[in-house]
Enzyme design. Structure first.
Site, PDB file in Angstrom:
ATOM      1  N   GLY A   1      -1.633  -6.521   0.887  1.00  0.00           N
ATOM      2  CA  GLY A   1      -1.902  -7.926   1.181  1.00  0.00           C
ATOM      3  C   GLY A   1      -1.867  -8.240   2.669  1.00  0.00           C
ATOM      4  O   GLY A   1      -2.739  -8.937   3.201  1.00  0.00           O
TER       5      GLY A   1
ATOM      6  N   CYS B   1       5.512   2.067  12.623  1.00  0.00           N
ATOM      7  CA  CYS B   1       6.632   2.796  12.023  1.00  0.00           C
ATOM      8  C   CYS B   1       7.221   3.799  13.005  1.00  0.00           C
ATOM      9  O   CYS B   1       8.352   4.229  12.844  1.00  0.00           O
ATOM     10  CB  CYS B   1       6.164   3.539  10.775  1.00  0.00           C
TER      11      CYS B   1
ATOM     12  N   ALA C   1       0.825  -1.207   0.000  1.00  0.00           N
ATOM     13  CA  ALA C   1       0.000   0.000   0.000  1.00  0.00           C
ATOM     14  C   ALA C   1       0.865   1.264   0.000  1.00  0.00           C
ATOM     15  O   ALA C   1       0.453   2.301  -0.509  1.00  0.00           O
ATOM     16  CB  ALA C   1      -0.941   0.002   1.199  1.00  0.00           C
ATOM     17  N   THR C   2       2.068   1.180   0.565  1.00  0.00           N
ATOM     18  CA  THR C   2       2.960   2.346   0.538  1.00  0.00           C
ATOM     19  C   THR C   2       3.253   2.749  -0.900  1.00  0.00           C
ATOM     20  O   THR C   2       3.109   3.915  -1.277  1.00  0.00           O
ATOM     21  CB  THR C   2       4.285   2.029   1.272  1.00  0.00           C
TER      22      THR C   2
HETATM   23  C1  PLP Z   1      -0.082  -0.762   6.569  1.00  0.00           C
HETATM   24  C2  PLP Z   1      -0.646   0.445   5.922  1.00  0.00           C
HETATM   25  C3  PLP Z   1      -0.044   1.008   4.796  1.00  0.00           C
HETATM   26  C4  PLP Z   1       1.248   0.474   4.232  1.00  0.00           C
HETATM   27  O1  PLP Z   1       1.027  -0.756   3.601  1.00  0.00           O
HETATM   28  P1  PLP Z   1       2.284  -1.666   3.171  1.00  0.00           P
HETATM   29  O2  PLP Z   1       1.645  -2.722   2.331  1.00  0.00           O
HETATM   30  O3  PLP Z   1       2.861  -2.168   4.445  1.00  0.00           O
HETATM   31  O4  PLP Z   1       3.198  -0.803   2.399  1.00  0.00           O
HETATM   32  C5  PLP Z   1      -0.616   2.117   4.232  1.00  0.00           C
HETATM   33  N1  PLP Z   1      -1.741   2.644   4.728  1.00  0.00           N
HETATM   34  C6  PLP Z   1      -2.357   2.134   5.799  1.00  0.00           C
HETATM   35  C7  PLP Z   1      -3.605   2.749   6.297  1.00  0.00           C
HETATM   36  C8  PLP Z   1      -1.831   1.017   6.433  1.00  0.00           C
HETATM   37  O5  PLP Z   1      -2.438   0.523   7.506  1.00  0.00           O
END
Ligand code: PLP
Length: 382
Positions: free
Chosen positions: A204, A328, A75-76
């Site tokens: 995921g 983080c 998601a990053t």
């Molecule tokens: C965990 C998270 C992310 C980052 O996702 P990754 O797959 O770890 O890069 C981004 N946004 C939210 C709201 C999250 O909880």
């Protein structure tokens, strides 16, 4: 030795064994290990077929077309691609972006990077319930607003945005609407058509899939244009190059399929567990809810323990895996920027813990946490 009780599902979830089982079949010599971009042999086609089937599983969960799913590393990366990719590709729409101060760092830091690139950002402060209202967003809209980015479910608080109403305001102002839905999968409805979402980030590992895989939903009608951040072989229709990680992708597909089939049931069971924790704590004084539970998913509960230092509490609760804020930030002792963002006083923010529950949480886990808190709290109060 008592086993560690895991109440940190919002940081990451364990991979569901059914997901791990599927992933195994895409790694070794006896499996489908070929490059899904290999067009010249059967094994390549099989890998491609598996990738496309997973793409459909992810698309189905959000009622999208599979061609609207772009695989990313998480998601990053999806947040980076959505914000940077969209703003760079749509300069003629305007240079203005609207987001909030309590977004995940993947959005906050990306928006800050865009500011350094010459784009302008309006940072909305949500209410005490962690939500930006449609009226607030309307106020922030400008003729040159190109994009609005607001998260579905906040990872520290669990509060859920009224996405449909916010999308309407964004669209009325001529902007596109991006949603970070990493914490929403299997927890809330994410139908992109019904909600009016143009770009959506997915991960995921927040939904019982593997780490290191995610996706960006990119609406095709009306067509949303983004510039790629990663250049190369032109994979993912040019939006994200790089050899596809077949095992990760099939894992995420399976996880999202399970989220669709079992998410509602999971959440109902988790609600009862969340309430069991709240009931058990109701005899103790000085516990404040940072989570506005009326507008939150049941799997995240953020509590402040008045008169207690959060780090000491965390130490005293070593048998429970918890978080003082987002993972983080857990290396620093600064209070969570999210709690600060909703106006929690510094002393209470430093005395706050996030409990997050999931598919494998049991009533015994909750009882163990309750017992540990009841045991530790009196000695920590000053
Ligand atoms: C965990 C998270 C992310 C980052 O996702 P990754 O797959 O770890 O890069 C981004 N946004 C939210 C709201 C999250 O909880």
């Amino acid at each position: 030795m008592s086993a560690l009780v895991y109440l940190d599902y919002a940081a990451t979830t364990p991979v569901d064994p059914r997901v791990a089982e599927v992933m195994q079949r895409f790694l070794t010599l006896d499996g489908t290990y070929a490059n899904p971009a290999s067009r010249s042999h059967m094994l390549g086609w099989q890998a491609e077929q598996a990738v496309e089937s997973a793409r459909r599983q992810v698309a189905d969960l959000i009622a999208a077309d599979p061609r609207e799913i772009v695989w990313t590393s998480g998601a990053t990366e999806a947040d980076n691609l959505a914000l940077i990719g969209f703003m760079r590709a749509n300069r003629e729409r305007g240079r203005h972006l609207v987001t909030s101060v309590i977004e995940h760092k993947a959005v906050v830091d990306t928006a800050a990077a865009l500011e350094r690139e010459g784009f302008e950002v309006t940072w909305l402060t949500p209410g005490a319930d962690g939500r930006v209202t449609p009226a607030q967003l309307r106020e922030a809209m400008r003729p040159d607003t190109a994009l609005v980015s607001l998260m579905a479910v906040n990872n520290e608080l669990g509060c859920v945005h009224d996405l449909a109403a916010l999308a309407e305001v964004a669209h009325a102002g001529g902007a596109a609407f991006h949603v970070d839905a990493a914490q929403g999968v299997g927890r809330i409805d994410l139908d992109v058509g019904r909600l009016g979402i143009d770009l959506m980030s997915l991960s995921g590992h927040k939904a019982y899939g593997p780490k290191g895989i995610g996706a960006l939903y990119v609406r095709r009608s009306p067509d949303i244009r983004i510039e790629p951040l990663i250049h190369g072989g032109g994979h993912e229709r040019g939006m994200r190059s790089g050899t596809l990680a077949t095992h990760q992708i099939v894992g995420m597909g399976e996880a999202f399929s399970l989220a669709g089939a079992e998410g509602k049931e999971d959440q109902a069971r988790i609600l009862a567990l969340r309430n069991r924790l709240l009931d058990g704590l109701s005899d103790l004084d000085g516990i404040h809810r940072n989570t506005a539970i009326e507008v939150a998913v049941p799997n995240i509960l953020n509590l402040a323990f008045e008169g207690v230092d959060g780090e000491s509490l965390l130490m005293a609760l070593r048998s429970i895996a918890l978080s003082t804020g987002s993972a983080c930030n857990s290396a620093s002792v600064e209070p969570s920027y999210v709690l600060k963002g909703i106006g929690v006083p510094r002393s209470l923010a430093l005395a706050s813990l996030r409990f997050s529950f999931g598919r494998f949480t049991t009533a015994a886990d909750i009882d163990a946490a309750l017992e540990a808190i009841q045991h530790a709290l009196p000695g920590l109060r000053h």
